[in-house]
Design a protein around this motif. Structure first.
Motif, PDB file in Angstrom:
ATOM      1  N   GLU A 254     -39.313  16.271   8.025  1.00 24.58           N
ATOM      2  CA  GLU A 254     -39.498  17.707   8.268  1.00 24.58           C
ATOM      3  C   GLU A 254     -40.068  18.396   7.031  1.00 24.58           C
ATOM      4  O   GLU A 254     -41.007  19.202   7.137  1.00 24.58           O
ATOM      5  CB  GLU A 254     -38.168  18.351   8.666  1.00 24.58           C
ATOM      6  N   ARG A 255     -39.510  18.101   5.870  1.00 30.68           N
ATOM      7  CA  ARG A 255     -40.038  18.684   4.628  1.00 30.68           C
ATOM      8  C   ARG A 255     -41.470  18.213   4.379  1.00 30.68           C
ATOM      9  O   ARG A 255     -42.306  18.981   3.886  1.00 30.68           O
ATOM     10  CB  ARG A 255     -39.159  18.305   3.441  1.00 30.68           C
TER      11      ARG A 255
ATOM     12  N   SER B  37     -37.839  13.496   3.459  1.00 35.46           N
ATOM     13  CA  SER B  37     -37.505  14.067   4.760  1.00 35.46           C
ATOM     14  C   SER B  37     -38.785  14.295   5.564  1.00 35.46           C
ATOM     15  O   SER B  37     -39.704  14.976   5.087  1.00 35.46           O
ATOM     16  CB  SER B  37     -36.767  15.394   4.591  1.00 35.46           C
TER      17      SER B  37
ATOM     18  N   GLU C 297     -43.745  17.382   6.648  1.00 39.13           N
ATOM     19  CA  GLU C 297     -44.644  18.114   7.551  1.00 39.13           C
ATOM     20  C   GLU C 297     -44.930  19.509   7.005  1.00 39.13           C
ATOM     21  O   GLU C 297     -46.064  19.988   7.070  1.00 39.13           O
ATOM     22  CB  GLU C 297     -44.040  18.197   8.951  1.00 39.13           C
TER      23      GLU C 297
END
Length: 266
Positions: A175-176, A173, A178
């Protein structure tokens, strides 16, 4: 002249031959190369002639194999990353003090590469071999390097290379990922516990910059970042992670001083 998506067809096919021979475990026959490239056997002979003459390939009774020019190209690549005698010796020193295989890795112009390693080239159990690193998002050295990039360059890298799942621990992911890189920047080191290979864990830290090799490459991806890392069986990591971090921390100033241009050079 016809072209491929990345260049003149003859050049692209010659490079594809080099890649096919390099990736094989044994010499590759001309007929096999023709099938791989989807071309005539005469085309393979036409393209391999100059490669053999220049020493990039050798022709054996069993087929084509890497030639004597290859080690010189690898040494030149290492030299351009500042990996001369003193740095190579320090990599061996890190291996001995950490009790784990050590790696010198680099990000440059949109690619991440394992420049050198202490793991023997004949040792196939170690998952991080010299050459392009296709699993950067799942490795500690990849995380350490990507954490140093501007967000735009990092997004471009991940768009180009993807975030394939290698184990059930791999972060896929954006987002994960980052959030993971934010922790890397906060702690000053990166860790990958079985994310690229379930049997191995790696720990890494980015090195300070040298002039001409930007610490934080531009949004276009130019410049370079280097990192040190160590790997060991995942089963051994939890009882040894403290000493591994300490070994990496001690190695950073030694490597920085041994690079051709110290960070504070004019």
């Amino acid at each position: 002249m016809s072209t491929s998506p990345i260049g003149p067809q003859s050049v692209d096919r010659a490079l594809a031959i080099l890649d096919a021979v390099a990736d094989a475990d044994r010499p590759v026959r001309a007929k096999t190369l023709a099938r791989t490239l989807g071309c005539a056997l005469s085309t393979v002979y036409h393209l391999t002639g100059p490669l053999v003459a220049r020493g990039h390939l050798v022709r054996t009774p069993e087929g084509y194999a890497p030639g004597p020019r290859v080690p010189a190209l690898h040494r030149a690549y290492q030299r351009h990353h500042g990996l001369g005698g003193p740095v190579a010796e320090l990599l061996g020193h890190l291996r001995r003090t950490a009790g784990a295989e050590a790696y010198f890795t680099a990000y440059r112009d949109g690619r991440i590469t394992v420049v050198d390693t202490t793991a023997p080239v004949t040792e196939t159990t170690h998952p991080f071999a010299p050459g392009p690193e296709p699993r950067a998002h799942a490795t500690a050295h990849g995380k350490a390097l990507l954490a140093e990039l501007p967000r735009a360059a990092r997004r471009r890298y991940l768009d180009d290379h993807g975030m394939a799942r290698f184990t059930d621990r791999t972060i896929t992911s954006p987002e994960r990922f980052e959030a993971e890189l934010a922790r890397v920047r906060e702690r000053g080191f990166a860790v990958s516990v079985g994310e690229a290979d379930p049997a191995y864990t790696c720990l890494a830290t980015a090195l300070p910059a040298v002039p001409g090799h930007a610490r934080r490459p531009s949004g276009g991806g130019s410049g370079a970042v280097h990192a040190l890392s160590v790997s060991l069986p995942t089963a051994d990591f939890r009882r040894r992670h403290g000493e591994l971090r300490a070994a990496l921390a001690r190695a950073v100033p030694l490597f920085t001083a041994a690079l051709p241009y110290p960070p504070d050079a004019p």
